[in-house]
Design a protein around this motif. Structure first.
Motif, PDB file in Angstrom:
ATOM      1  N   HIS A  18       0.812  -1.212   0.000  1.00  0.00           N
ATOM      2  CA  HIS A  18       0.000   0.000   0.000  1.00  0.00           C
ATOM      3  C   HIS A  18       0.850   1.268   0.000  1.00  0.00           C
ATOM      4  O   HIS A  18       1.559   1.513  -0.964  1.00  0.00           O
ATOM      5  CB  HIS A  18      -0.996  -0.057   1.160  1.00  0.00           C
ATOM      6  CG  HIS A  18      -1.711  -1.362   1.263  1.00  0.00           C
ATOM      7  ND1 HIS A  18      -2.476  -1.873   0.230  1.00  0.00           N
ATOM      8  CD2 HIS A  18      -1.762  -2.296   2.249  1.00  0.00           C
ATOM      9  CE1 HIS A  18      -2.962  -3.050   0.569  1.00  0.00           C
ATOM     10  NE2 HIS A  18      -2.546  -3.335   1.798  1.00  0.00           N
ATOM     11  N   ASP A  35      -4.398   6.357   9.889  1.00  0.00           N
ATOM     12  CA  ASP A  35      -3.339   5.671   9.157  1.00  0.00           C
ATOM     13  C   ASP A  35      -3.299   4.232   9.663  1.00  0.00           C
ATOM     14  O   ASP A  35      -2.510   3.875  10.535  1.00  0.00           O
ATOM     15  CB  ASP A  35      -2.001   6.363   9.368  1.00  0.00           C
ATOM     16  CG  ASP A  35      -0.952   5.872   8.371  1.00  0.00           C
ATOM     17  OD1 ASP A  35      -1.064   4.700   7.930  1.00  0.00           O
ATOM     18  OD2 ASP A  35      -0.046   6.633   8.031  1.00  0.00           O
ATOM     19  N   GLN A  73      -2.420   1.461   8.259  1.00  0.00           N
ATOM     20  CA  GLN A  73      -1.204   0.704   7.982  1.00  0.00           C
ATOM     21  C   GLN A  73      -0.100   1.079   8.961  1.00  0.00           C
ATOM     22  O   GLN A  73       0.633   0.210   9.451  1.00  0.00           O
ATOM     23  CB  GLN A  73      -0.738   0.940   6.544  1.00  0.00           C
ATOM     24  CG  GLN A  73       0.457   0.078   6.158  1.00  0.00           C
ATOM     25  CD  GLN A  73       0.835   0.221   4.704  1.00  0.00           C
ATOM     26  OE1 GLN A  73       0.289   1.066   3.980  1.00  0.00           O
ATOM     27  NE2 GLN A  73       1.772  -0.586   4.249  1.00  0.00           N
ATOM     28  N   SER A 122      -7.950  -7.265   7.908  1.00  0.00           N
ATOM     29  CA  SER A 122      -7.429  -6.298   8.869  1.00  0.00           C
ATOM     30  C   SER A 122      -6.211  -6.819   9.613  1.00  0.00           C
ATOM     31  O   SER A 122      -5.379  -6.036  10.078  1.00  0.00           O
ATOM     32  CB  SER A 122      -8.521  -5.904   9.865  1.00  0.00           C
ATOM     33  OG  SER A 122      -8.948  -7.031  10.610  1.00  0.00           O
ATOM     34  N   LEU A 143      -3.330  -6.944   6.353  1.00  0.00           N
ATOM     35  CA  LEU A 143      -3.490  -6.005   5.230  1.00  0.00           C
ATOM     36  C   LEU A 143      -3.244  -6.640   3.869  1.00  0.00           C
ATOM     37  O   LEU A 143      -3.002  -5.944   2.882  1.00  0.00           O
ATOM     38  CB  LEU A 143      -2.599  -4.775   5.405  1.00  0.00           C
ATOM     39  CG  LEU A 143      -2.759  -4.017   6.724  1.00  0.00           C
ATOM     40  CD1 LEU A 143      -2.005  -2.706   6.683  1.00  0.00           C
ATOM     41  CD2 LEU A 143      -4.208  -3.789   7.078  1.00  0.00           C
ATOM     42  N   LEU A 191      -8.844   0.135   2.336  1.00  0.00           N
ATOM     43  CA  LEU A 191      -7.777   1.135   2.374  1.00  0.00           C
ATOM     44  C   LEU A 191      -7.762   1.921   1.075  1.00  0.00           C
ATOM     45  O   LEU A 191      -7.932   1.343  -0.013  1.00  0.00           O
ATOM     46  CB  LEU A 191      -6.421   0.451   2.545  1.00  0.00           C
ATOM     47  CG  LEU A 191      -6.202  -0.391   3.810  1.00  0.00           C
ATOM     48  CD1 LEU A 191      -4.874  -1.127   3.710  1.00  0.00           C
ATOM     49  CD2 LEU A 191      -6.235   0.484   5.044  1.00  0.00           C
ATOM     50  N   ASN A 244      -9.515   5.070   5.475  1.00  0.00           N
ATOM     51  CA  ASN A 244      -9.816   3.646   5.550  1.00  0.00           C
ATOM     52  C   ASN A 244     -11.143   3.461   6.270  1.00  0.00           C
ATOM     53  O   ASN A 244     -11.640   4.377   6.938  1.00  0.00           O
ATOM     54  CB  ASN A 244      -8.703   2.890   6.279  1.00  0.00           C
ATOM     55  CG  ASN A 244      -8.632   3.224   7.755  1.00  0.00           C
ATOM     56  OD1 ASN A 244      -9.398   2.695   8.572  1.00  0.00           O
ATOM     57  ND2 ASN A 244      -7.733   4.132   8.129  1.00  0.00           N
ATOM     58  N   TYR A 297     -12.721   0.271   8.626  1.00  0.00           N
ATOM     59  CA  TYR A 297     -12.599  -1.064   9.217  1.00  0.00           C
ATOM     60  C   TYR A 297     -13.983  -1.536   9.635  1.00  0.00           C
ATOM     61  O   TYR A 297     -14.757  -0.779  10.215  1.00  0.00           O
ATOM     62  CB  TYR A 297     -11.671  -1.011  10.430  1.00  0.00           C
ATOM     63  CG  TYR A 297     -11.739  -2.241  11.312  1.00  0.00           C
ATOM     64  CD1 TYR A 297     -11.104  -3.424  10.935  1.00  0.00           C
ATOM     65  CD2 TYR A 297     -12.441  -2.218  12.508  1.00  0.00           C
ATOM     66  CE1 TYR A 297     -11.173  -4.550  11.733  1.00  0.00           C
ATOM     67  CE2 TYR A 297     -12.517  -3.337  13.313  1.00  0.00           C
ATOM     68  CZ  TYR A 297     -11.887  -4.498  12.925  1.00  0.00           C
ATOM     69  OH  TYR A 297     -11.972  -5.609  13.712  1.00  0.00           O
TER      70      TYR A 297
END
Length: 288
Positions: free
Chosen positions: A116, A150, A152, A246, A249, A262, A275, A277
């Motif tokens: 990503h 963020d 990630q 999740s 990723l 994402l 994003n 979730y």
């Protein structure tokens, strides 16, 4: 609120708190604080005796053609906001204090860091990992609070802490949004007036993808492609747009229950990330 600029002064204060048996929460930031940062500090205040906030624009996480030099620096206003929300200590180091010598040690979370954002920003998450590792060694908090905006970055730091046995609890705090759904970010200030009107479409597309997934069938590619076309027609240049598991990723499959969508895209010269979730069994249905 006390403000310190050296590691020595930071550690002296932390030592006093520890001797008094007080717990410590830590919120690392790059400054230009908005309500998302303030939410982190307010959450920290309810969970620890003392709250430390750092402001440091970290050069090691910026690429050669990125906005390190122009990244907004608003230290005076930030200090006022931190006083108002009850932070106990602000750590405000210089680059020379944080990196007195050229780094010869790397901290790299291999697989997560190349996905990503890592694919389009090589070395970015290595820079994030090393500065967070250094800050955790300096502050030695009981609790580390990070925004879920963020996602990630949060995943990278969680894995780093686990792999290196760093004794800190990590708490992700939900993304704080403007009334129209745009995720709060220091880079939102780069948007022109017309771009700011378009920007909330990013989050609305995430909601649309989530709702389509919950209705089924499990054709993630088609769902994403349809929303990608909507965003591109509105002027976005997509970097990535992906339905992921999740936990790691990686691309989600029909059997995965806990998902995160994402996205990263440029609108004009501004790079935006967001994003969403959710679980396929239970989802937050909040709409904007």
């Amino acid at each position: 609120m006390q403000t310190v600029k050296t590691i020595k002064a930071l550690r002296a204060t932390i030592r006093q708190w520890r001797q008094a048996g007080q717990s410590i929460a830590f919120v690392p930031t790059m400054g230009n604080l908005h309500d998302g940062h303030i939410k982190l500090v307010e959450t920290a205040r309810h969970q620890a005796d003392k709250v430390v906030v750092s402001i440091f624009v970290n050069p090691t996480q910026f690429g050669p053609n990125e906005d390190f030099a122009s990244y907004p620096r608003t230290e005076s206003q930030d200090q006022d906001k931190l006083i108002a929300c009850g932070a106990d200590l602000l750590f405000l180091p210089t680059v020379e204090e944080m990196y007195p010598q050229p780094l010869q040690t790397q901290v790299s979370v291999k697989n997560l860091s190349i996905l990503h954002c890592g694919a389009s920003r090589p070395g970015h998450f290595d820079g994030v990992a090393v500065v967070v590792c250094k800050l955790l060694n300096m502050v030695q908090p009981d609790l580390l609070l990070l925004g879920e905006k963020d996602f990630q970055q949060l995943a990278v730091i969680r894995r780093m802490v686990t792999d290196l046995n760093i004794p800190v609890e990590i708490q992700g705090v939900p993304t704080v949004r403007e009334t129209d759904g745009l995720a709060m970010s220091s880079r939102n200030g780069y948007l022109s007036e017309s771009e700011r009107q378009v920007a909330p479409l990013l989050y609305r597309s995430l909601l649309t993808v989530r709702d389509a997934i919950l209705k089924g069938p499990d054709d993630y590619r088609t769902i994403i492609e349809r929303q990608a076309e909507v965003l591109q027609r509105a002027g976005f240049m997509l970097d990535y747009f992906q339905v992921c598991r999740s936990v790691d990723l990686l691309p989600a499959t029909a059997s995965d229950q806990n998902l995160v969508v994402l996205i990263a895209a440029k609108l004009g010269k501004t790079r935006l990330i967001d994003n969403l979730y959710f679980s396929r069994q239970l989802a937050d249905r909040t709409e904007f």
